[in-house]
Structure formats: structure tokens, C-alpha cells
Design an enzyme around this catalytic site. Structure first.
Site, short mmCIF file in Angstrom:
data_model
loop_
_atom_site.label_atom_id
_atom_site.label_comp_id
_atom_site.label_asym_id
_atom_site.label_seq_id
_atom_site.Cartn_x
_atom_site.Cartn_y
_atom_site.Cartn_z
CG HIS A 104 32.91 41.20 37.59
ND1 HIS A 104 32.99 41.86 36.44
CD2 HIS A 104 32.93 41.16 38.55
CE1 HIS A 104 34.00 42.78 37.25
NE2 HIS A 104 33.84 42.17 37.86
CG ASP A 134 32.15 41.85 33.42
OD1 ASP A 134 31.35 41.28 33.82
OD2 ASP A 134 33.00 42.42 33.71
N GLY A 208 36.14 46.33 43.42
CA GLY A 208 35.35 46.77 44.03
C GLY A 208 35.09 48.11 42.89
CG ASN A 209 37.70 51.30 41.50
OD1 ASN A 209 39.12 50.95 42.19
ND2 ASN A 209 37.30 52.11 41.31
CB SER A 210 34.29 45.75 39.05
OG SER A 210 35.32 45.25 39.39
N GLY A 267 28.34 36.75 10.24
CA GLY A 267 27.68 35.94 9.20
C GLY A 267 29.10 35.40 8.18
#
Length: 462
Positions: A104, A134, A208-210, A267
Site C-alpha cells: 500500500h 501487502d 508512516g511506519n508502514s 485445493g
């Protein structure tokens, strides 16, 4: 008294490089006063700030075709592209400039700029990106001899360990916060467009730490900070990091040239075993996933599993939710074999299951409907295991799936992942069936569509 408090707060301290790190109690007042300073000096240079730009299309006004409004506003009513900026963090994982961050932060970016702690700047290219996990892997242009962090086996992490979160919260600059590992195997939290599997920490994590680093007291990366649970948008002490073992698989696939992350395909359909089910399944306690369905091409079926079996462990690690099982399989990696422990009729057993991608057989035979069709521009494919995995369809799904509805298909309500079952009274089993049915000239069109668990009938005039 003060010495005792400080001693309990900083029970461990880093005194060596990762290759020779040891965990021990501080030996002197000098060591205690340093706190985490040696650890931060060692790890912080490998955590970077990431600035990404993407071009997005503004939504057009609903009055754009109204001549009254057009005479006053002209083309301003139409959506115009605009530049959107995002800010996040990343972690350098190798001397040649391999960086991990969140999808992101850089997803669909047209320009990525990476700034190191020493103010050096690099352009970066996305090597591999995956919205569901992500995660994204970047390569810094022209980078060499980069400071970097070593990955730790995240399965060895224990609740209560001291950790540091390093990133760039709110764009104020690189910041370090401390805490502990609050929980493991957190799988009830969504990330990207799917349910993830996380390490939980109370180290403050903010916007902002992402993509930043969650490190242990030896400076090794145990996770990539990705999200928080908060009502205010700020840290409430419930943060989540993607485990380093999954990051390792992303780096492996990126170096192999994959642009998208390929997950092993099970599956199987499964259900979480709760307390009410455990006794009837011959288990001494709740846990595992009971197999409720198997696709004919499932590697679990080939390995001998049957409906009613309870999968309890993958490679010796317990699995209690589908997200946990997918994580464990992803960590093993494609082309490998995983040791699967299961219970059948109260008896425990093990088998080896091949970790394989969902097969593309039979062929998709993707078709884009032409101008002579009633719904031109629509893209259709035959359903196979790969399509089932891509769109999250039922294992028993067959027939034709809508991959792109096109402008006319979207207008009548079709969406990607819809399964076409009948058109104007004709059962649809292949893309050729759909193409023929949609090329017939008539004034009305009737379609039976399956969307998830819902069955829809669409009728409209042409």
C-alpha cells in the site's frame, strides 16, 4: 532502587554484530545507561524512507453530460488525472539494495524515491508486489555496499521478547519506539485484500511506519510493520507485523524474476475445529482444520487425505485457521514438499504434500468479445484451478468466469469473478458457448450469474 528499575526495563542489550550476537544482562551502570543506543546505531541505517507518486483518475461529475452544466463548467466536469503522493518506510535486506516495504506504500506507483538515514537518495523499481500480503520488494538503482538487516526465523520469536519498531511516522523523520511481542499467529486481521498472519506488538506504530522494521534485541528483522488497530488513527498499542519468514520467500521469488507472488495451492475447503466439533472428530482439544472438500487436482488428495480428516500441523507448526495454513505453505515455498500432520478417525498420521501452484489445466481459453457481441469488450475465461484460486471461487465451480466486464457489461451489473451459468436459456460451459450466445441479435438479454454464494438473474434491453 533506580538501578533496579532500569535493570528490569533493559533486561538485555546488544553488544555485538548479528553474526556473533549474545543476549545477556547488562554488566555495568554504563551499559544500562546506553539503553538501546548501540542497537539503534546498528539497525537504523538499514531502515529507509520511501516517497511514492502515482497518477489517479478523479471521479467525473454525474452532470458531465448535462448541457446546462457543461455551458458553465465545460470539461471541468470530467475527471482529470492527479498526482497522489504516499509516504512510508522500508528495510534494506541486502548489500545490493533489495528493499522490502508494504504494497500500500508503493502499489501502482509511477515514481519511487528512497531516502537513506544518511540522506543518500536512490530511485527504486518494483521487483515483486502482492496486494493480498501487502508486501512489495524493490531494487535500488545503482546501489552497492548498502547497510542491511539480517532476517531471523520468525517461528523462533516468543511472546514477551523486547522489540524495536523503526520507521518514519507522520513524516517527522526516522523514529524508534520500543515494546514487546504481544502475541503470535494473529490471523483474524485483514491486510491488503485478504486475511493475513501477523506478529502482534505494543511498540507504537503510526501512519508512516508502514513497511518499517520490527527488530529483536540482536538487530535482526523479525517482521515488517504493516498496520494497527485504532479508532483514532494513532497507536493504541495494538500493531501488527508481517513475519520475516514470509518476507524471505518474497525475496527468493523476486530474485528468481517473479513479478507477482506465487502461493502454493491446497485445493481443499476447510472449517475451523471448535470445541463442539473436537470430540466428535476424535481430538483431545480444539484445533486444526477439518477438510470439507477437495478439488480433483488437489495435491492433498494426491497425498491421501480425505474429507473429514483434520489437518493439525504443517512442517511441525500448528495450523488453526485457513490464513495460518496458507502462511505455513507459503513459507515452505513452491517446488518443495511439506510435512502435513493430520487426524483421521481419532488416529494421528503424517504425509508429504507437494507445494505446487494452482494448475492452468484445462486451458483458460481467454476470449475478449468483439464489436459484434451484445457486450463488447467483456473478457471471459474457462474456469480451472488457477482461476478458482485467483477469484476465490468454490472448488466445485465450473463454466465461464468474467475476468473483465467491459464498459457494457459493467453497466448491466457484471463484476470480475462472476460465473456465467446461462444466457438466454442456453447453459454456458465454455467461452465459445458464451461468445455464441452473446452474438445472437435480439432485443432483450437474460443471464443467470453466480456471484459468491448468490445466484443472480440479470435481464435488460439491448
Amino acid at each position: 532502587m533506580i538501578f533496579a528499575r532500569v535493570l528490569s526495563l533493559f533486561a538485555v542489550i546488544v553488544l555485538a554484530l548479528p553474526a556473533a550476537a549474545e543476549t545477556r544482562v547488562p554488566q555495568s551502570q554504563t551499559e544500562i545507561s546506553l539503553g538501546f543506543a548501540p542497537l539503534v546505531k546498528q539497525a537504523a541505517p538499514a531502515v529507509v524512507n520511501i516517497y511514492a507518486k502515482r497518477v489517479v483518475q478523479q471521479r467525473s461529475s454525474p452532470f458531465q453530460d448535462d448541457p446546462f452544466f457543461r455551458q458553465f463548467f465545460g470539461d471541468d466536469l470530467r475527471g482529470r488525472p492527479r498526482v497522489q503522493n504516499s509516504l512510508g518506510s522500508g528495510v534494506i535486506l541486502s548489500a545490493d539494495g533489495i528493499v522490502v516495504t508494504n504494497f500500500h506504500v508503493v502499489g501502482e506507483a509511477t515514481e519511487i524515491r528512497v531516502v537513506l538515514n544518511d540522506r543518500r537518495e536512490f530511485d527504486a523499481q518494483v521487483m515483486l508486489a502482492d496486494q493480498d500480503s501487502d508486501l512489495a520488494i524493490l531494487r535500488l538503482d545503482g546501489a552497492e555496499d548498502m547497510p542491511h538487516l539480517f532476517l531471523r526465523d520468525s517461528d523462533s520469536v516468543e511472546v514477551g521478547e523486547l522489540v524495536l519498531a523503526i520507521g518514519n511516522p507522520f513524516g517527522v523523520g526516522q523514529t524508534v519506539s520500543s515494546g514487546i511481542v504481544s502475541g503470535l499467529a494473529r490471523s483474524g486481521v485483514a491486510t491488503g485484500s485478504a486475511w493475513g498472519y501477523f506478529i502482534q506488538t505494543d511498540a507504537p506504530i503510526n501512519p508512516g511506519n508502514s513497511g518499517g522494521a520490527l527488530i529483536d534485541v540482536n538487530g535482526r528483522l523479525i517482521g515488517v510493520n504493516t498496520r494497527i488497530l485504532s479508532r483514532s488513527g494513532g497507536s493504541n498499542g495494538i500493531g501488527f507485523a508481517i513475519p520475516a519468514n514470509l518476507v524471505s520467500q518474497f525475496v527468493t521469488q523476486a530474485r528468481a524474476g517473479n513479478a507477482t507472488f506465487q502461493r502454493p495451492w491446497a485445493g481443499i475447503g476447510g472449517q475451523i475445529v471448535d470445541a463442539d466439533m473436537a470430540q466428535s472428530l476424535g481430538l483431545d482439544r480444539p484445533g486444526g482444520i477439518v477438510v470439507s472438500d477437495l478439488h480433483p487436482a488437489s495435491p492433498f488428495l494426491s497425498a491421501g487425505l480425505k474429507q473429514g480428516d483434520v489437518v493439525t500441523h504443517v512442517q511441525g507448526e500448528a495450523v488453526n485457521t485457513p490464513a495460518e495454513m496458507l502462511f505455513r505453505m507459503s513459507v515452505v515455498g513452491l517446488g518443495q514438499k511439506a510435512r502435513i500432520a493430520y487426524v483421521r478417525d481419532g488416529q494421528a498420521d503424517q504425509t508429504q504434500v507437494a507445494m505446487m501452484a494452482a494448475p492452468e489445466t484445462p486451458a483458460r481459453q481467454t476470449t475478449i468479445l468483439g464489436d459484434r457481441s451484445n457486450l463488447p469488450g467483456m473478457q471471459l475465461s474457462n474456469i480451472n484451478p488457477a482461476v478458482i484460486a485467483q477469484y476465490g471461487l468454490a472448488l466445485s465451480a465450473s463454466g465461464v468466469v468474467v475476468e473483465t466486464p467491459g464498459p457494457y457489461g459493467q453497466r448491466v451489473g457484471l463484476k470480475p469473478g462472476d460465473v456465467l451459468q446461462n444466457i438466454n436459456g442456453t447453459d454456458i460451459t465454455t467461452t465459445s458457448d458464451a461468445e455464441r450466445a452473446l452474438s445472437e441479435r435480439r432485443s432483450t438479454l437474460s443471464m443467470d450469474v453466480k456471484r459468491g454464494l448468490k445466484r443472480l438473474r440479470l435481464r435488460f434491453r439491448l
